[in-house]
Write a protein that holds these residues in place. Structure first.
Motif, PDB file in Angstrom:
ATOM      1  N   ASN A 197       0.958  -1.313   0.072  1.00 25.01           N
ATOM      2  CA  ASN A 197      -0.014  -0.553   0.197  1.00 25.01           C
ATOM      3  C   ASN A 197       1.028   1.162   0.371  1.00 25.01           C
ATOM      4  O   ASN A 197       2.046   0.981   0.225  1.00 25.01           O
ATOM      5  N   CYS A 198       0.693   2.297  -0.480  1.00 26.44           N
ATOM      6  CA  CYS A 198       1.169   3.849  -0.174  1.00 26.44           C
ATOM      7  C   CYS A 198       0.462   4.471   0.775  1.00 26.44           C
ATOM      8  O   CYS A 198      -0.771   4.903   0.897  1.00 26.44           O
ATOM      9  N   ILE A 199       1.570   5.562   1.678  1.00 26.30           N
ATOM     10  CA  ILE A 199       0.305   6.520   1.731  1.00 26.30           C
ATOM     11  C   ILE A 199       1.141   7.543   1.483  1.00 26.30           C
ATOM     12  O   ILE A 199       2.664   7.778   1.456  1.00 26.30           O
ATOM     13  N   ASN A 200       0.184   8.455   1.140  1.00 23.67           N
ATOM     14  CA  ASN A 200       1.068  10.042   1.239  1.00 23.67           C
ATOM     15  C   ASN A 200       0.693  10.878   2.121  1.00 23.67           C
ATOM     16  O   ASN A 200      -0.436  10.781   3.233  1.00 23.67           O
ATOM     17  N   PRO A 201       1.660  11.007   3.319  1.00 23.83           N
ATOM     18  CA  PRO A 201       1.795  12.247   4.547  1.00 23.83           C
ATOM     19  C   PRO A 201       1.074  12.883   4.432  1.00 23.83           C
ATOM     20  O   PRO A 201       0.815  13.286   5.827  1.00 23.83           O
ATOM     21  N   GLY A 202       1.184  14.114   3.114  1.00 24.94           N
ATOM     22  CA  GLY A 202       0.684  14.951   3.421  1.00 24.94           C
ATOM     23  C   GLY A 202       2.109  16.153   4.433  1.00 24.94           C
ATOM     24  O   GLY A 202       2.801  15.884   4.474  1.00 24.94           O
ATOM     25  N   PRO A 203       0.608  17.237   4.056  1.00 28.00           N
ATOM     26  CA  PRO A 203       2.432  18.471   4.961  1.00 28.00           C
ATOM     27  C   PRO A 203       3.092  18.088   6.160  1.00 28.00           C
ATOM     28  O   PRO A 203       1.621  18.163   7.278  1.00 28.00           O
ATOM     29  N   VAL A 204       4.446  17.600   6.153  1.00 22.19           N
ATOM     30  CA  VAL A 204       4.599  17.215   8.134  1.00 22.19           C
ATOM     31  C   VAL A 204       6.305  17.998   8.107  1.00 22.19           C
ATOM     32  O   VAL A 204       6.934  18.381   6.793  1.00 22.19           O
ATOM     33  N   ARG A 205       6.371  18.658   8.722  1.00 17.94           N
ATOM     34  CA  ARG A 205       7.225  19.218   9.824  1.00 17.94           C
ATOM     35  C   ARG A 205       9.031  18.324   9.359  1.00 17.94           C
ATOM     36  O   ARG A 205       8.933  18.346  10.775  1.00 17.94           O
ATOM     37  N   THR A 206       9.205  18.230   9.049  1.00 20.68           N
ATOM     38  CA  THR A 206      10.606  18.300   8.072  1.00 20.68           C
ATOM     39  C   THR A 206      11.731  18.760   7.986  1.00 20.68           C
ATOM     40  O   THR A 206      11.289  19.280   6.999  1.00 20.68           O
ATOM     41  N   ASN A 207      13.177  18.384   7.854  1.00 20.53           N
ATOM     42  CA  ASN A 207      13.977  18.942   7.122  1.00 20.53           C
ATOM     43  C   ASN A 207      13.648  19.004   4.992  1.00 20.53           C
ATOM     44  O   ASN A 207      13.612  19.960   4.611  1.00 20.53           O
ATOM     45  N   MET A 208      12.592  17.727   4.657  1.00 19.35           N
ATOM     46  CA  MET A 208      12.470  17.881   3.353  1.00 19.35           C
ATOM     47  C   MET A 208      11.713  19.005   3.334  1.00 19.35           C
ATOM     48  O   MET A 208      11.318  19.761   1.851  1.00 19.35           O
ATOM     49  N   ARG A 209      10.736  18.837   3.795  1.00 25.95           N
ATOM     50  CA  ARG A 209       9.260  19.959   4.307  1.00 25.95           C
ATOM     51  C   ARG A 209       9.443  21.424   3.705  1.00 25.95           C
ATOM     52  O   ARG A 209      10.217  22.113   2.732  1.00 25.95           O
ATOM     53  N   LEU A 210      10.645  21.825   4.477  1.00 24.26           N
ATOM     54  CA  LEU A 210      11.443  22.940   4.808  1.00 24.26           C
ATOM     55  C   LEU A 210      11.910  23.634   3.372  1.00 24.26           C
ATOM     56  O   LEU A 210      12.307  24.738   2.980  1.00 24.26           O
TER      57      LEU A 210
END
Ligand code: NAP
Length: 250
Positions: A197-210
């Motif tokens: 299965n796949c998960i789309n985490p949505g916006p999460v406070r991580t280095n990648m999102r920054l």
């Protein structure tokens, strides 16, 4: 009654006895999941490319009361060759005999440029780390997964894995490919216990999102530790039979 993975509630030993490999366990979502899975009783195999970061998480898990001792798998997904991937599969089979969960979480963002401007070398690297490496890891680990009574694979997708938004380039293409790889694997294994299965985490406070949104208000984003219920659901016994799905968890 069907379970909503977002609000899934679970016992504090729900992953007891499960052996789970998490790629990119050194930061962000993967690190939070590794720590949480260990508190829930899983024996976690921590994958990463940075030995110092892996050892720090290993020590953190060792200090959790009752958590099984983790293991470390060092592999740089950008540079590892075929032998390194087969050695990973062999070492897991030799050491544990089986694998119950595989979470493909490691990933890189790449450039945020138009296709016209995108550097082909960077394109190749992003597709390699985000798409080809999970394919090869899956292939090498399927024998160990088949030795589990309830094997579960989670691929990490994204909102741009379903909509081709401008300037998301190779990252978006890699996540479209991830969605399709998970579906193909699920459909090829409908007659087996292996689920994907796949998960789309949505916006999460991580280095990648920054990196993707440098001007954003970080405090408005959920922290990695706050979005883990769906991962626990898919790794545990309550999702038996669930396969070929893609979950938005925010
Ligand atoms: P992150 O904090 O940047 O963590 C990425 C992880 O991947 C780190 O452990 C990193 O290792 C590892 N990694 C990167 N390149 C690697 C390589 N060549 N070899 C081995 N490991 C490598 O990112 P995150 O936000 O937690 O992202 C986790 C997953 O969620 C990714 O697949 C991402 O696409 C997806 N996602 C995230 C968001 C979000 O808002 N955060 C939204 C949608 C999807 P190092 O610690 O050594 O750098």
């Amino acid at each position: 009654m069907s379970i909503d993975p977002k609000t899934y509630e679970y016992a504090n030993d729900v992953l007891k006895g499960r052996i789970i490999l998490i790629t990119g366990a050194t930061d962000g979502i993967g690190k939070a999941l590794a720590l949480h899975a260990a508190t829930l009783g899983a024996q976690v195999i921590l994958h990463g490319r940075n030995t110092g970061k892996l050892e720090a998480i290993y020590d953190e898990i060792e200090s959790i009361d009752g958590a099984p001792r983790p293991s470390i798998a060092v592999l740089d997904l950008a540079t590892a060759d075929g032998d390194a991937y087969s050695a990973l599969g062999k070492s897991i089979e030799d050491e544990f005999g089986r694998l119950d969960g595989l979470v493909h979480n490691a990933g890189i963002l790449g450039q945020r440029l138009s296709l016209e401007q995108y550097d082909p070398g960077e394109w190749q690297k992003v597709l390699h780390v985000n798409l080809t490496a999970p394919f090869v890891i899956t292939q090498q680990l399927i024998p160990a997964l088949r030795n589990s009574e309830d094997p579960s694979i989670i691929f990490t997708s994204s909102g741009v894995g379903r909509v081709g938004k401008p300037f998301w380039g190779a990252y978006s293409v890699s996540k479209f490919g991830t969605e399709s790889m998970s579906q193909i694997l699920a459909n090829e294994n409908r007659h087996t216990s292996l689920r994907s299965n796949c998960i789309n985490p949505g916006p999460v406070r991580t280095n990648m999102r920054l990196e993707a949104y440098p001007a954003e208000d970080r405090d408005a984003l959920k922290k990695p530790g706050e979005i883990l219920a769906a991962y626990v659901y898919l790794l545990g016994p309550d999702s038996k039979g669930v396969t070929g799905e893609s979950f938005d968890i925010q």
